[in-house]
Design a protein around this motif. Structure first.
Motif, PDB file in Angstrom:
ATOM      1  N   ARG A 228      44.219   1.855  -5.376  1.00  0.00           N
ATOM      2  CA  ARG A 228      45.422   1.256  -5.960  1.00  0.00           C
ATOM      3  C   ARG A 228      45.592   1.691  -7.411  1.00  0.00           C
ATOM      4  NH1 ARG A 228      47.372  -2.975  -8.941  1.00  0.00           N
ATOM      5  NH2 ARG A 228      45.271  -3.521  -9.639  1.00  0.00           N
ATOM      6  N   LEU A 229      44.514   1.624  -8.185  1.00  0.00           N
ATOM      7  CA  LEU A 229      44.588   1.989  -9.599  1.00  0.00           C
ATOM      8  C   LEU A 229      44.860   3.480  -9.771  1.00  0.00           C
ATOM      9  CD1 LEU A 229      41.643  -0.162 -11.037  1.00  0.00           C
ATOM     10  CD2 LEU A 229      44.104  -0.601 -11.228  1.00  0.00           C
TER      11      LEU A 229
ATOM     12  N   ASN B  57      39.504  -0.064  -2.062  1.00  0.00           N
ATOM     13  CA  ASN B  57      40.955  -0.285  -2.051  1.00  0.00           C
ATOM     14  C   ASN B  57      41.505  -0.444  -3.460  1.00  0.00           C
ATOM     15  OD1 ASN B  57      41.389  -0.136   0.737  1.00  0.00           O
ATOM     16  ND2 ASN B  57      40.837  -2.286   1.047  1.00  0.00           N
ATOM     17  N   GLU B  58      40.771  -1.158  -4.300  1.00  0.00           N
ATOM     18  CA  GLU B  58      41.217  -1.348  -5.685  1.00  0.00           C
ATOM     19  C   GLU B  58      41.189  -0.028  -6.443  1.00  0.00           C
ATOM     20  OE1 GLU B  58      42.468  -3.362  -9.192  1.00  0.00           O
ATOM     21  OE2 GLU B  58      42.689  -3.648  -7.030  1.00  0.00           O
ATOM     22  N   GLU B  59      40.188   0.781  -6.198  1.00  0.00           N
ATOM     23  CA  GLU B  59      40.116   2.092  -6.851  1.00  0.00           C
ATOM     24  C   GLU B  59      41.303   2.963  -6.448  1.00  0.00           C
ATOM     25  OE1 GLU B  59      37.144   5.994  -7.065  1.00  0.00           O
ATOM     26  OE2 GLU B  59      36.468   4.129  -6.120  1.00  0.00           O
TER      27      GLU B  59
ATOM     28  N   LYS C   4      36.783  -3.735  -0.534  1.00  0.00           N
ATOM     29  CA  LYS C   4      37.762  -4.191  -1.525  1.00  0.00           C
ATOM     30  C   LYS C   4      37.707  -3.321  -2.775  1.00  0.00           C
ATOM     31  CE  LYS C   4      37.896  -9.083  -0.184  1.00  0.00           C
ATOM     32  NZ  LYS C   4      37.649 -10.479  -0.632  1.00  0.00           N
ATOM     33  N   GLU C   5      36.502  -2.922  -3.153  1.00  0.00           N
ATOM     34  CA  GLU C   5      36.349  -2.088  -4.346  1.00  0.00           C
ATOM     35  C   GLU C   5      37.011  -0.729  -4.142  1.00  0.00           C
ATOM     36  OE1 GLU C   5      33.936  -3.740  -2.879  1.00  0.00           O
ATOM     37  OE2 GLU C   5      33.498  -5.278  -4.399  1.00  0.00           O
TER      38      GLU C   5
END
Length: 232
Positions: free
Chosen positions: A13-14, A9-11, A6-7
């Motif tokens: 995305r940002l 994927n979030e990186e 998840k981390e």
């Protein structure tokens, strides 16, 4: 292949959003309201569908770009222009009209106030040079975002006032306090109006330099031309 966390994927995305918003600022600087999603995708080196995955339409994209630019403008007054003996970030200036009012003291106070304003203009120009979205947020804010949809303008205008106009007005007010004995209400109203004029002049003068990529070398001249006739 190990699935991403998840981390991770979030990186991703940002990072994608940063790439998209940076590209959007460059395209808007060139095309203005004629900007299209396909232009931004090409500038970012991303697929058309990738940009649409994050932004459904260009109004949402431009709105987010400008809003984040204003957030970074606000950070200038909390960081580079924090109240550490340089420019003041907290509301209107509170220069005293009492105490030592000798001509020499008043002259020193006026010079200090003008130096703070000059520094504020310099920091703002440096920020514009490295951050196109921040520049556009200020440039379009000088006309209350009239080029954008009304709901977008209504959302951005109060943020522009609090993040950009009022902090700069605090520097202008310090000069007005030194130069004339007026009531606090008069100081604040005039300071805000003159800060708006200064921002409009500075942004209009900076626009061609930003488009040419020559702002860094022309900052001092721009400050003298746009602001020197008033305060700096």
């Amino acid at each position: 292949m190990t699935p991403r966390t998840k981390e991770q994927n979030e990186e991703i995305r940002l990072r994608r959003i940063r790439e998209i918003l940076q590209a959007a600022a460059e395209v808007y600087l060139d095309k203005g309201v004629l900007l299209e999603i396909r232009d931004v995708a090409a500038a970012a080196g991303l697929g058309y569908g990738t940009v649409y995955h994050y932004y459904n339409n260009k109004n949402d994209l431009v709105s987010d770009m400008l809003y984040q630019g204003l957030e970074r403008a606000e950070e200038l007054w909390l960081g580079e222009l924090a109240p550490d003996g340089r420019a003041d970030s907290g509301g209107m200036a509170t220069a005293s009209v009492g105490g030592d009012r000798s001509p020499r003291s008043e002259e020193r106070g006026s010079l200090r106030a003008m130096e703070r304003l000059r520094e504020a203009c310099s920091v703002l120009l440096h920020a514009w040079e490295r951050d196109r979205a921040l520049f556009l947020a200020c440039y379009l804010g000088t006309d209350q975002y009239r080029m954008l949809q009304p709901e977008t303008a209504a959302r951005l205008s109060p943020v522009y006032r609090s993040a950009v106009v009022l902090p700069l007005a605090s520097q202008v007010e310090a000069i007005l306090v030194q130069e004339a004995a007026r009531t606090s209400a008069q100081h604040r109203a005039e300071a805000e109006r003159q800060a708006e004029w200064l921002l409009t002049a500075l942004a209009a003068c900076a626009l061609p330099s930003i488009r040419r990529g020559t702002l860094k070398g022309e900052m001092e001249e721009l400050i003298r031309f746009a602001a020197g006739r008033g305060f700096v």
